[in-house]
Write a protein that holds these residues in place. Structure first.
Motif, PDB file in Angstrom:
ATOM      1  N   GLY A 223     -12.720  46.188  10.010  1.00  0.00           N
ATOM      2  CA  GLY A 223     -13.235  45.339  11.070  1.00  0.00           C
ATOM      3  C   GLY A 223     -14.646  44.931  10.710  1.00  0.00           C
ATOM      4  N   ALA A 224     -15.395  44.437  11.691  1.00  0.00           N
ATOM      5  CA  ALA A 224     -16.770  44.006  11.440  1.00  0.00           C
ATOM      6  C   ALA A 224     -17.557  44.065  12.744  1.00  0.00           C
ATOM      7  CB  ALA A 224     -16.806  42.598  10.855  1.00  0.00           C
ATOM      8  N   CYS A 225     -18.857  44.254  12.615  1.00  0.00           N
ATOM      9  CA  CYS A 225     -19.740  44.218  13.776  1.00  0.00           C
ATOM     10  C   CYS A 225     -21.073  43.637  13.337  1.00  0.00           C
ATOM     11  CB  CYS A 225     -19.933  45.609  14.373  1.00  0.00           C
ATOM     12  SG  CYS A 225     -20.836  46.776  13.314  1.00  0.00           S
ATOM     13  N   ARG A 226     -21.822  43.148  14.309  1.00  0.00           N
ATOM     14  CA  ARG A 226     -23.155  42.620  14.034  1.00  0.00           C
ATOM     15  C   ARG A 226     -24.185  43.589  14.575  1.00  0.00           C
ATOM     16  NH1 ARG A 226     -20.850  37.407  16.111  1.00  0.00           N
ATOM     17  NH2 ARG A 226     -20.072  36.334  14.265  1.00  0.00           N
ATOM     18  N   ILE A 227     -25.224  43.843  13.779  1.00  0.00           N
ATOM     19  CA  ILE A 227     -26.300  44.757  14.154  1.00  0.00           C
ATOM     20  C   ILE A 227     -27.606  43.988  14.077  1.00  0.00           C
ATOM     21  CG2 ILE A 227     -27.514  46.881  13.551  1.00  0.00           C
ATOM     22  CD1 ILE A 227     -24.924  47.935  12.364  1.00  0.00           C
ATOM     23  N   GLY A 228     -28.373  44.039  15.156  1.00  0.00           N
ATOM     24  CA  GLY A 228     -29.637  43.322  15.190  1.00  0.00           C
ATOM     25  C   GLY A 228     -30.627  43.862  14.175  1.00  0.00           C
ATOM     26  N   VAL A 229     -31.294  42.946  13.481  1.00  0.00           N
ATOM     27  CA  VAL A 229     -32.362  43.287  12.535  1.00  0.00           C
ATOM     28  C   VAL A 229     -33.575  42.468  12.965  1.00  0.00           C
ATOM     29  CG1 VAL A 229     -33.065  43.383  10.111  1.00  0.00           C
ATOM     30  CG2 VAL A 229     -30.655  43.677  10.714  1.00  0.00           C
ATOM     31  N   GLN A 235     -37.146  41.943   6.769  1.00  0.00           N
ATOM     32  CA  GLN A 235     -36.576  42.043   5.425  1.00  0.00           C
ATOM     33  C   GLN A 235     -36.372  43.500   5.023  1.00  0.00           C
ATOM     34  OE1 GLN A 235     -38.958  39.748   2.602  1.00  0.00           O
ATOM     35  NE2 GLN A 235     -37.241  38.358   2.400  1.00  0.00           N
ATOM     36  N   ALA A 236     -37.396  44.314   5.220  1.00  0.00           N
ATOM     37  CA  ALA A 236     -37.285  45.728   4.854  1.00  0.00           C
ATOM     38  C   ALA A 236     -36.215  46.415   5.694  1.00  0.00           C
ATOM     39  CB  ALA A 236     -38.635  46.415   5.035  1.00  0.00           C
ATOM     40  N   LYS A 237     -36.121  46.058   6.965  1.00  0.00           N
ATOM     41  CA  LYS A 237     -35.096  46.649   7.821  1.00  0.00           C
ATOM     42  C   LYS A 237     -33.701  46.240   7.356  1.00  0.00           C
ATOM     43  CE  LYS A 237     -38.102  46.700  11.886  1.00  0.00           C
ATOM     44  NZ  LYS A 237     -38.332  46.097  13.226  1.00  0.00           N
ATOM     45  N   ALA A 238     -33.553  44.995   6.908  1.00  0.00           N
ATOM     46  CA  ALA A 238     -32.253  44.550   6.399  1.00  0.00           C
ATOM     47  C   ALA A 238     -31.878  45.314   5.142  1.00  0.00           C
ATOM     48  CB  ALA A 238     -32.281  43.045   6.124  1.00  0.00           C
ATOM     49  N   VAL A 239     -32.861  45.613   4.304  1.00  0.00           N
ATOM     50  CA  VAL A 239     -32.601  46.414   3.100  1.00  0.00           C
ATOM     51  C   VAL A 239     -32.155  47.817   3.495  1.00  0.00           C
ATOM     52  CG1 VAL A 239     -33.670  47.457   1.067  1.00  0.00           C
ATOM     53  CG2 VAL A 239     -34.159  45.078   1.648  1.00  0.00           C
ATOM     54  N   LEU A 240     -32.799  48.396   4.505  1.00  0.00           N
ATOM     55  CA  LEU A 240     -32.414  49.725   4.967  1.00  0.00           C
ATOM     56  C   LEU A 240     -30.980  49.713   5.496  1.00  0.00           C
ATOM     57  CD1 LEU A 240     -33.056  52.665   5.714  1.00  0.00           C
ATOM     58  CD2 LEU A 240     -34.001  51.814   7.880  1.00  0.00           C
ATOM     59  N   LEU A 241     -30.639  48.724   6.290  1.00  0.00           N
ATOM     60  CA  LEU A 241     -29.276  48.637   6.819  1.00  0.00           C
ATOM     61  C   LEU A 241     -28.267  48.450   5.694  1.00  0.00           C
ATOM     62  CD1 LEU A 241     -27.207  48.490   9.030  1.00  0.00           C
ATOM     63  CD2 LEU A 241     -27.893  46.118   9.474  1.00  0.00           C
ATOM     64  N   ASP A 242     -28.613  47.646   4.711  1.00  0.00           N
ATOM     65  CA  ASP A 242     -27.711  47.447   3.570  1.00  0.00           C
ATOM     66  C   ASP A 242     -27.490  48.761   2.826  1.00  0.00           C
ATOM     67  OD1 ASP A 242     -26.380  45.454   1.595  1.00  0.00           O
ATOM     68  OD2 ASP A 242     -27.740  46.610   0.329  1.00  0.00           O
TER      69      ASP A 242
END
Length: 391
Positions: A223-229, A235-242
């Motif tokens: 499945g899939a979900c969206r998480i707020g960044v 940018q750094a938060k997106a790297v952490l989530l990745d």
């Protein structure tokens, strides 16, 4: 000609829309609001048209939490209450949705509970038109579906469903709200207090234990979900989530303009990603506040580059630690399971996002920030991930 044959012109709402929704000028917004404010009989149609705009957004791939996030960022808190009313009013006529969607609707209850008194008619009409103007201009997103339902599920000690549903979803929203306030304040003491409160909530609800000790059976397909960044330092938060997503057999794709990442994976993995990312973000914020206090004690002022470099290093080091931890748990009997799941997740992500580009992390130039971020990542608590069920 009889009275019933007399042609009627456009309604007040239609005239207001023609004036205000398709023109970005403030004067046109005021003109449209004046028309609506002068005609109370138009209120019902105005609400009905708003519900239609909401339904159209769902058809274009948006979900309630996505729209709330964008409206809050672009227009502020007051229009979010108007949006929540529209979503709630439209929901009974919507098709049956999955658990994540229901959780997002449940979170609107808190928004509505804090709704301010309605202002005068002109101010209210202005806010409604601003909201509708934004809703109309949102582009189509990749349509997401909940992972297929699984009959067994898991049950927590409070008697509710496990994972991020129900009270868990509301708890996550409260934690993220505290983090946003902590990052926005210019007072270190307030930031420390807000971060401590977020950590208290994490402990109170046993987030880490709930997500890492339970082993939900894997559904049949990803499945899939969206998480707020959210800004700042997105940018750094997106790297952490990745990094969190990759270590948990998921794929994350960042949508920078709308401040979220779409995470594709199996349902149990998605729950782990969402909660572990939030936990690590709490720890990063608290550690960064303490590191800044030490820097100030040494005579250095807080800087944006320090925070950006701190979070970038934190994300990089956490990613390394998570990858090492995930690899240490892979046994020979799990290799075929992991391989088949990886193929399924990759295929699902490629269908949703056939064209993706890499983004280079900017603003990482503060040596002290990088060093402190890496140290904080080494101290971060990361429990062992649950073993995947064998098939």
């Amino acid at each position: 000609m009889s009275s019933s044959d007399t042609p009627t012109g456009p309604s007040t709402v239609e005239r207001a829309f023609r004036t205000a929704l398709y023109d970005s000028a403030d004067a046109s917004l005021d003109s449209g609001a004046s028309l609506l404010a002068a005609d109370p009989a138009a209120d019902a149609e105005l609400v009905r048209r708003g519900e239609e705009f909401v339904a159209a957004l769902w058809a274009r791939g948006w979900q309630p939490a996505d729209v709330v996030r964008v409206v809050r960022r672009e227009l502020g808190d007051a229009p979010v209450c108007l949006l929540a009313e529209l979503i709630r009013a439209q929901a009974p006529r919507d098709r049956v949705r999955g658990r994540r969607w229901r959780d997002q609707l449940a979170q609107l209850d808190e928004v509505l509970a804090e709704a301010p008194p309605r202002p005068d008619r002109f101010s209210h009409a202005t806010a409604v038109l601003e909201l509708y103007r934004l809703l109309l201009r949102l582009p189509a997103l990749e349509p997401l579906q909940d992972a297929p339902p699984h009959g067994s599920g898991r049950t927590n000690t409070a008697g509710g469903s496990g994972g991020s549903g129900g009270s868990g979803g509301r708890m996550l929203a409260r934690i993220r709200a505290l983090l946003a306030k902590a990052e926005a304040t210019g007072f270190p003491e307030e930031a420390e207090a807000l971060s401590a409160k977020a950590q208290e909530l994490m402990a109170k609800h046993s987030v880490d234990e709930a997500l890492l000790d339970a082993a939900a059976p894997a559904p049949d397909a990803p499945g899939a979900c969206r998480i707020g960044v959210e800004p700042p330092y997105e940018q750094a938060k997106a790297v952490l989530l990745d990094a969190v997503a990759s270590a948990n057999h998921c794929r994350a794709v960042w949508n920078e303009p709308f401040c979220f990442s779409t995470v594709v994976g199996f349902e149990a993995d998605l729950e782990v990603v969402e909660l572990l990312y939030t936990s690590l973000l709490v720890q990063a914020q608290s550690a960064m506040t303490r590191a800044e206090a030490a820097q100030r004690a040494g005579g250095r002022k807080r800087t944006k580059t320090f925070r950006q470099s701190f979070l970038a290093a934190y994300a990089h080091r956490v990613g390394t630690r998570l990858a090492e931890a995930a690899g240490s748990q892979v046994t020979d009997d799990l290799l075929p399971v992991l391989a088949s799941r990886e193929v399924a997740v990759t295929a699902a992500a490629d269908r949703l996002f056939p064209d993706t580009v890499s983004t280079r992390l900017r603003g990482v130039s503060d040596e002290a920030g990088w060093t402190e971020g890496a140290r904080a990542a080494d101290r971060a608590q990361m429990r062992s991930r649950p073993r995947l069920p064998s098939e």
